[in-house]
Design an enzyme around this catalytic site. Structure first.
Site, mmCIF file in Angstrom:
data_model
loop_
_atom_site.group_PDB
_atom_site.id
_atom_site.type_symbol
_atom_site.label_atom_id
_atom_site.label_comp_id
_atom_site.label_asym_id
_atom_site.label_seq_id
_atom_site.Cartn_x
_atom_site.Cartn_y
_atom_site.Cartn_z
ATOM 1 N N CYS A 108 19.521 -41.659 -52.460
ATOM 2 C CA CYS A 108 20.388 -42.369 -51.510
ATOM 3 C C CYS A 108 19.591 -43.156 -50.467
ATOM 4 O O CYS A 108 20.134 -44.036 -49.810
ATOM 5 C CB CYS A 108 21.340 -41.395 -50.831
ATOM 6 S SG CYS A 108 22.361 -40.527 -52.033
ATOM 7 N N HIS A 242 23.645 -43.852 -43.845
ATOM 8 C CA HIS A 242 24.108 -43.540 -45.194
ATOM 9 C C HIS A 242 25.464 -42.836 -45.106
ATOM 10 O O HIS A 242 25.646 -41.894 -44.334
ATOM 11 C CB HIS A 242 23.076 -42.659 -45.898
ATOM 12 C CG HIS A 242 23.536 -42.174 -47.226
ATOM 13 N ND1 HIS A 242 24.166 -42.991 -48.139
ATOM 14 C CD2 HIS A 242 23.472 -40.947 -47.801
ATOM 15 C CE1 HIS A 242 24.470 -42.289 -49.210
ATOM 16 N NE2 HIS A 242 24.068 -41.050 -49.035
ATOM 17 N N ASN A 272 30.585 -41.309 -51.077
ATOM 18 C CA ASN A 272 29.136 -41.505 -51.022
ATOM 19 C C ASN A 272 28.705 -42.329 -52.240
ATOM 20 O O ASN A 272 28.716 -41.826 -53.363
ATOM 21 C CB ASN A 272 28.460 -40.124 -51.009
ATOM 22 C CG ASN A 272 26.952 -40.200 -51.013
ATOM 23 O OD1 ASN A 272 26.366 -41.263 -51.256
ATOM 24 N ND2 ASN A 272 26.316 -39.075 -50.755
HETATM 25 N N1 COA Z 1 37.986 -28.223 -52.139
HETATM 26 C C1 COA Z 1 38.335 -27.038 -51.632
HETATM 27 N N2 COA Z 1 37.434 -26.069 -51.360
HETATM 28 C C2 COA Z 1 36.144 -26.332 -51.594
HETATM 29 C C3 COA Z 1 35.729 -27.565 -52.139
HETATM 30 C C4 COA Z 1 36.697 -28.520 -52.404
HETATM 31 N N3 COA Z 1 36.405 -29.730 -52.908
HETATM 32 N N4 COA Z 1 34.379 -27.521 -52.268
HETATM 33 C C5 COA Z 1 33.965 -26.327 -51.831
HETATM 34 N N5 COA Z 1 35.029 -25.599 -51.423
HETATM 35 C C6 COA Z 1 35.064 -24.242 -50.875
HETATM 36 C C7 COA Z 1 33.836 -23.441 -51.240
HETATM 37 O O1 COA Z 1 33.986 -22.867 -52.509
HETATM 38 C C8 COA Z 1 33.819 -22.419 -50.127
HETATM 39 O O2 COA Z 1 34.757 -21.409 -50.441
HETATM 40 P P1 COA Z 1 34.451 -19.858 -50.081
HETATM 41 O O3 COA Z 1 34.316 -19.824 -48.600
HETATM 42 O O4 COA Z 1 35.652 -19.169 -50.614
HETATM 43 O O5 COA Z 1 33.166 -19.545 -50.796
HETATM 44 C C9 COA Z 1 34.369 -23.164 -48.922
HETATM 45 O O6 COA Z 1 35.029 -24.317 -49.453
HETATM 46 C C10 COA Z 1 33.321 -23.608 -47.942
HETATM 47 O O7 COA Z 1 32.270 -24.202 -48.661
HETATM 48 P P2 COA Z 1 30.993 -24.717 -47.915
HETATM 49 O O8 COA Z 1 30.004 -25.197 -48.916
HETATM 50 O O9 COA Z 1 30.535 -23.695 -46.896
HETATM 51 O O10 COA Z 1 31.596 -25.963 -47.107
HETATM 52 P P3 COA Z 1 30.890 -26.920 -46.104
HETATM 53 O O11 COA Z 1 31.613 -26.930 -44.819
HETATM 54 O O12 COA Z 1 29.393 -26.730 -46.057
HETATM 55 O O13 COA Z 1 31.160 -28.339 -46.789
HETATM 56 C C11 COA Z 1 30.019 -30.012 -48.089
HETATM 57 C C12 COA Z 1 30.598 -28.596 -48.068
HETATM 58 C C13 COA Z 1 29.419 -30.269 -49.454
HETATM 59 C C14 COA Z 1 31.144 -31.003 -47.814
HETATM 60 C C15 COA Z 1 28.953 -30.113 -46.969
HETATM 61 O O14 COA Z 1 28.037 -29.049 -47.044
HETATM 62 C C16 COA Z 1 28.168 -31.408 -47.070
HETATM 63 O O15 COA Z 1 28.702 -32.489 -46.913
HETATM 64 N N6 COA Z 1 26.854 -31.310 -47.281
HETATM 65 C C17 COA Z 1 26.037 -32.504 -47.453
HETATM 66 C C18 COA Z 1 26.217 -33.045 -48.846
HETATM 67 C C19 COA Z 1 25.700 -34.429 -49.002
HETATM 68 O O16 COA Z 1 25.807 -35.239 -48.116
HETATM 69 N N7 COA Z 1 25.145 -34.700 -50.171
HETATM 70 C C20 COA Z 1 24.669 -35.987 -50.538
HETATM 71 C C21 COA Z 1 23.366 -36.254 -49.926
HETATM 72 S S1 COA Z 1 22.850 -37.860 -50.308
#
Ligand code: COA
Length: 322
Positions: A108, A242, A272
């Site tokens: 990215c 980004h 993204n």
């Molecule tokens: N819909 C509903 N629930 C979801 C889900 C979705 N699409 N994706 C994950 N969950 C659930 C998980 O299973 C977890 O459930 P649990 O508590 O029962 O285990 C819960 O939501 C929380 O998950 P978590 O990973 O702690 O959420 P988060 O607040 O960290 O958000 C992201 C997850 C991926 C949105 C966040 O971590 C993020 O944006 N990270 C950066 C990713 C990124 O930018 N990547 C590209 C880089 S270029």
């Protein structure tokens, strides 16, 4: 160097959060509050190279140059349907250019990596005009049964035409080798000799680690480029970050103590789009007249690697025909 043309293109297929919730255990509320994304564009009948060509042609249209005036094409891309040749080679012929091309896989952060390479070519006096194109289809890297990754991404292409000038003030690139945080692996062709285990799977990501690295890396890079150019956060007019997660953007915005008016975002409608996100956003803002002559722009991106990159530049207004 300076930017004299911008262009972008996106697939026609809109995929809303509601559409995803028909086949995934997810919902609009979760996706919106955790990421800011409401919908994304996903490749269907188009080819990525067609989107890239549209973005490049639009970028050229806003200049007086033709494809033959371009001395070098730098293409930022993670995956496309070709393993070889590089996507830039395919695009050079489609555009009608005759120059050499190179592909950059900086994930990215690839667009800013490509700009930095272009800057070095300008400084060495080897080029007069360069086209940087970022074309990405992360939707093809996802497991569409994995709600934790596939909801985050969308496809698209963005391009800029660069010519000689002194608008770019500073760059900062880093890589912290950490493939386990965000990666995809695929099996290569069979040979009679390979006897090792070779994983083959869609993108795997540790979202929380990536979130923290993104915030830390972006803040560090932005501080670096501002220090190098002797500029304070208040002297930046637009922070083009980004577009990965609106919460990442907000955390960086709060650290910089700046208002939302300086942090444009369109993650709501595109998700993204990997390295295409910044040139797509730049094109949209420039065409809508939201960037004024002399405005200072900070760009910052991060991605698999873990790569991060930032740069600082002054804007020279572009006259668009449409
Ligand atoms: N819909 C509903 N629930 C979801 C889900 C979705 N699409 N994706 C994950 N969950 C659930 C998980 O299973 C977890 O459930 P649990 O508590 O029962 O285990 C819960 O939501 C929380 O998950 P978590 O990973 O702690 O959420 P988060 O607040 O960290 O958000 C992201 C997850 C991926 C949105 C966040 O971590 C993020 O944006 N990270 C950066 C990713 C990124 O930018 N990547 C590209 C880089 S270029």
């Amino acid at each position: 160097m300076k930017i004299i043309g911008t262009g972008s293109a996106h697939p026609k297929q809109v995929v809303t959060n509601e559409m995803l919730s028909t086949f995934l255990d997810t919902n609009d509320e979760w996706i919106k509050t955790r990421t800011g994304i409401q919908e994304r564009r996903v490749i269907s009948s188009e080819r990525l190279e067609d989107l890239a060509l549209e973005a490049m042609e639009r970028a050229l249209q806003s200049t007086k140059l033709t494809a033959r005036d371009i001395d070098f094409i730098i293409c930022s891309n993670v995956v496309n349907e070709y393993i070889t040749p590089g996507l830039g080679c395919v695009l050079q012929g489609m555009l009608g250019a005759t120059c050499p091309t190179i592909d950059v896989n900086g994930a990215c952060a690839g667009f800013i990596y490509a700009l930095d390479i272009a800057d070095a070519f300008f400084k060495s006096g080897r080029v007069k005009n360069v086209l940087v194109v970022a074309a990405e289809e992360p939707s093809r890297m996802m497991d569409w049964t994995d709600r934790s990754t596939c909801v985050l991404f969308g496809d698209g292409a963005g391009a800029v035409v660069l010519t000689e000038g002194d608008n770019f003030e500073s760059f900062s690139l880093t890589n912290t080798s950490m493939p386990e945080a965000l990666y995809q692996r695929h099996k290569l062709q069979y040979t009679p000799y390979v006897d090792k285990d070779e994983p083959d799977h869609a993108v795997i990501m540790n979202g929380q680690d990536v979130f923290k690295m993104a915030v830390r890396g972006s803040i560090r890079d932005l501080n670096r480029v501002m220090q190098k150019a002797n500029v304070t956060p208040d002297q930046v007019d637009h922070y083009l970050l980004h577009q990965a997660n609106i919460r990442i953007i907000d955390t960086i915005r709060e650290y910089m103590k700046q208002g939302w008016d300086k942090f444009p975002h369109f993650i709501e409608k595109y998700g993204n789009t990997s390295s295409s996100s910044i040139p797509m956003l730049l094109d949209e803002m420039a065409r809508e007249g939201k960037i004024k002559d002399g405005d200072r722009i900070a760009m910052s991106a991060f991605g698999a690697g873990f790569t991060t990159a930032a740069c600082l530049l002054k804007w020279t207004e572009i006259k668009y025909e449409e």
